[in-house]
Design an enzyme around this catalytic site. Structure first.
Site, PDB file in Angstrom:
ATOM      1  N   GLU A 132      -6.252  -6.505  37.147  1.00 44.04           N
ATOM      2  CA  GLU A 132      -7.233  -5.444  37.411  1.00 44.04           C
ATOM      3  C   GLU A 132      -8.605  -5.778  36.841  1.00 44.04           C
ATOM      4  O   GLU A 132      -9.635  -5.261  37.316  1.00 44.04           O
ATOM      5  CB  GLU A 132      -6.742  -4.112  36.837  1.00 44.04           C
ATOM      6  CG  GLU A 132      -6.696  -3.997  35.326  1.00 44.04           C
ATOM      7  CD  GLU A 132      -5.401  -4.470  34.680  1.00 44.04           C
ATOM      8  OE1 GLU A 132      -5.140  -4.114  33.520  1.00 44.04           O
ATOM      9  OE2 GLU A 132      -4.647  -5.222  35.359  1.00 44.04           O
ATOM     10  N   CYS A 180       1.447  -6.713  32.922  1.00 42.53           N
ATOM     11  CA  CYS A 180       1.697  -6.970  31.506  1.00 42.53           C
ATOM     12  C   CYS A 180       3.017  -6.323  31.059  1.00 42.53           C
ATOM     13  O   CYS A 180       4.082  -6.852  31.355  1.00 42.53           O
ATOM     14  CB  CYS A 180       0.516  -6.501  30.662  1.00 42.53           C
ATOM     15  SG  CYS A 180       0.527  -7.177  28.978  1.00 42.53           S
ATOM     16  N   HIS A 225      -3.497  -9.289  33.382  1.00 46.43           N
ATOM     17  CA  HIS A 225      -4.175  -8.041  33.759  1.00 46.43           C
ATOM     18  C   HIS A 225      -5.111  -8.328  34.939  1.00 46.43           C
ATOM     19  O   HIS A 225      -6.333  -8.436  34.763  1.00 46.43           O
ATOM     20  CB  HIS A 225      -4.966  -7.485  32.570  1.00 46.43           C
ATOM     21  CG  HIS A 225      -4.118  -6.888  31.504  1.00 46.43           C
ATOM     22  ND1 HIS A 225      -3.670  -5.582  31.546  1.00 46.43           N
ATOM     23  CD2 HIS A 225      -3.598  -7.433  30.370  1.00 46.43           C
ATOM     24  CE1 HIS A 225      -2.928  -5.330  30.464  1.00 46.43           C
ATOM     25  NE2 HIS A 225      -2.868  -6.438  29.744  1.00 46.43           N
TER      26      HIS A 225
END
Length: 532
Positions: free
Chosen positions: A511, A384, A509
């Site tokens: 993750e 990001c 994102h």
């Protein structure tokens, strides 16, 4: 609202509450109970009910509350939903996160629209009924629905939620509700003993609200003697085999194994009428991989500005750990303060990771990290904001003076990162960013396409600014290439360095999609590159 809705009697509900103090491990407990049930073949759903008067978690301070987890449909939620997704391998949605503020907002809107027909709108039955309706909505389609109530029993703002789950037994039948209370027992060093009085008081509080728990989870820092469980059972009225002692584990992924080996597994079997032995192979493998002594260690520099609370970056940390387990490599996280970072800090690690974030603080250090990685061919992963600072670094390397993001310098002459169309004027408002799942198309033959093993990907987003493609030539001159865009080509989703074995950044994102037994490929790629 709040009227009884017919439902199948076989559908079960597990309510997880907490006492003594917050942050005691309700989320991990709820997720682990769900994991054990899944291992028995049960179809599980899960929900977090937070008494905060916020409408969502988007404007909560991450330094205080930890990361803001984003669901596939764009809900900005509590970090516990991240635990749920990692443990249960589910993709959750708006309905799995319920905040008091949103329920109150909806109630007031209904009152203003005349939907209550002149009735006095009250916390009971209207707010409690709305809470119960939200629970039933989130439970739809599952055999067992797990509900975690945020905060601690007795908090003023949480009283409506405790009353709602008490009343809920009247909706669906007490035999279809299981109440689990998580308490903390401290160890007093001066007297060398565990003190159960705070836990006893917390259990008294719960009983005072009309709920007698079926199970008690006792959290301690170190293993406690059996006498503590007996004492808790005596004063709580809970069977001793339904009191589980849960000391701090070396890894949270041991907790499903602990629960499965405890009396709670028997309680769950009776409650669900499912006597199957849970298949815990997945959890044993995860714990074995995590506890293994690895021959190789890589040091990943986390260039961050929130240095006091690791929960702010918990999904990133878990993604790095999982990538290390898959690659049979220990990952040492080296925290680099973005406000004081130097080239010496960057040189001392095997790879750099710049996570997402908002606000100007620490941005110069993050730009410096990207610049160092470009100039020294250091493996780099940008998430990001980590993509945006890389673009700024490349543009400045290309000689574009004052290149910046309008988020940090509204008057920059070279706005290589600028606000998205339709986002102007919404900069400080909640729930208005580009949120949730979006598709991207990767450039064939690119490093990201090679890493993913495909050219079509879907990732979760949470941002308001984007790369200004007017400066593509300058960005490429500075050493980067655009390697992935939105399907219409309007938004830059991925970039990578043209002269670096692994310099990759994404506007998303990733993750949030990583799992302990299935790490995200971008993190695996970073660990692989760091091993070289």
């Amino acid at each position: 609202m709040g009227e009884t809705t017919p439902m199948e009697a076989k559908q079960k509900f597990i309510f997880v509450t907490g006492g003594v103090l917050s942050g005691v491990g309700k989320g991990i407990t709820a997720a682990s109970i769900g994991a054990v049930l899944q291992a028995k073949g049960v179809n599980v759903s899960i929900q977090k009910c937070d008494p905060y008067l916020n409408v969502d978690a988007g404007l909560l301070n991450p330094a205080e509350h930890g990361e803001c987890f984003v669901t596939i449909d764009g809900a900005e939620t509590d970090l516990d939903l991240g635990h749920y997704e990692r443990f249960l391998d589910l993709e959750l949605t708006q309905k799995n996160a319920t905040l008091s503020g949103r329920l109150l907002q909806n109630l007031i809107a209904d009152e203003r629209a005349g939907k209550f027909g002149g009735k006095t709108v009250q916390l009971v039955p209207h707010l409690t009924g709305a809470i119960q309706d939200a629970i039933q909505l989130a439970a739809d389609g599952s055999d067992v629905h797990i509900v975690e109530i945020g905060g601690t029993v007795g908090d003023y703002e949480g009283l409506s939620f405790v009353e709602a789950i008490r009343e809920f037994a009247g909706r669906v039948g007490r035999e279809n509700c299981l109440y689990v209370h998580v308490v903390y027992v401290p160890f007093i060093g001066t007297s060398k003993e565990f003190k159960t009085k705070p836990a006893q008081n917390a259990l008294n509080d719960l009983r005072g609200f009309g709920i007698v728990p079926d199970c008690v989870v006792v959290r301690t820092d170190d293993p406690a003697p059996e006498g503590v469980a007996r004492k808790i059972a005596l004063f709580s009225g809970v069977r001793e085999d339904a009191v589980i002692m849960l000391a701090n584990a070396k890894t949270v992924f041991e907790v499903p194994l602990t629960i499965a080996a405890s009396g709670i597994n028997d309680v769950l079997s009776r409650f669900t009428c499912n006597e199957k032995t849970p298949d815990l192979t997945k959890w044993k493998d995860i714990v074995t991989a995590q506890m293994k002594d690895h021959d190789q260690t890589v040091r990943v520099g986390m260039v961050a500005k929130y240095m006091d609370n690791e929960d702010t970056y918990i999904s990133v940390l878990e993604s790095l750990k999982a990538a290390g387990w898959q690659e049979d490599t220990a990952v040492e996280i080296v925290w680099i303060n973005a406000e004081t970072a130097t080239d010496e800090d960057f040189a001392a690690v095997d790879a750099l990771l710049v996570p997402g974030g908002f606000g100007e603080r620490g941005v110069p250090g993050k730009i410096a990290a990207a610049t160092y990685a470009l100039e020294h061919k250091k493996p780099y992963l940008g998430l990001c904001l980590g993509l945006q600072v890389a673009v700024i670094a490349a543009a400045r390397r290309a000689g574009l003076e004052g290149a910046h993001s309008t988020e940090f310098d509204p008057n920059t002459p070279n706005n290589v990162v600028y606000i998205m169309e339709g986002q102007q004027g919404k900069e400080s408002t909640g729930g208005t960013l580009r949120l949730g799942n979006y598709d991207a198309v990767l450039k064939d033959g690119s490093k990201v396409a090679e890493t993913y093993g495909t050219t079509d990907v879907t990732e979760r987003h949470r941002h308001r600014y984007e790369v200004n493609q007017k400066f593509t030539t300058d960005i490429e001159k500075g050493g980067l290439t655009i390697s992935g865009t939105s399907p219409d080509g309007k938004l830059v989703e991925f970039i990578e360095a043209t002269d670096n074995p692994y310099f990759v950044a994404t506007q998303a994102h990733p993750e949030l999609k990583s799992r302990p037994n299935r790490p995200h490929p971008l993190f695996v790629g970073l660990v692989k590159a760091a091993k070289q």
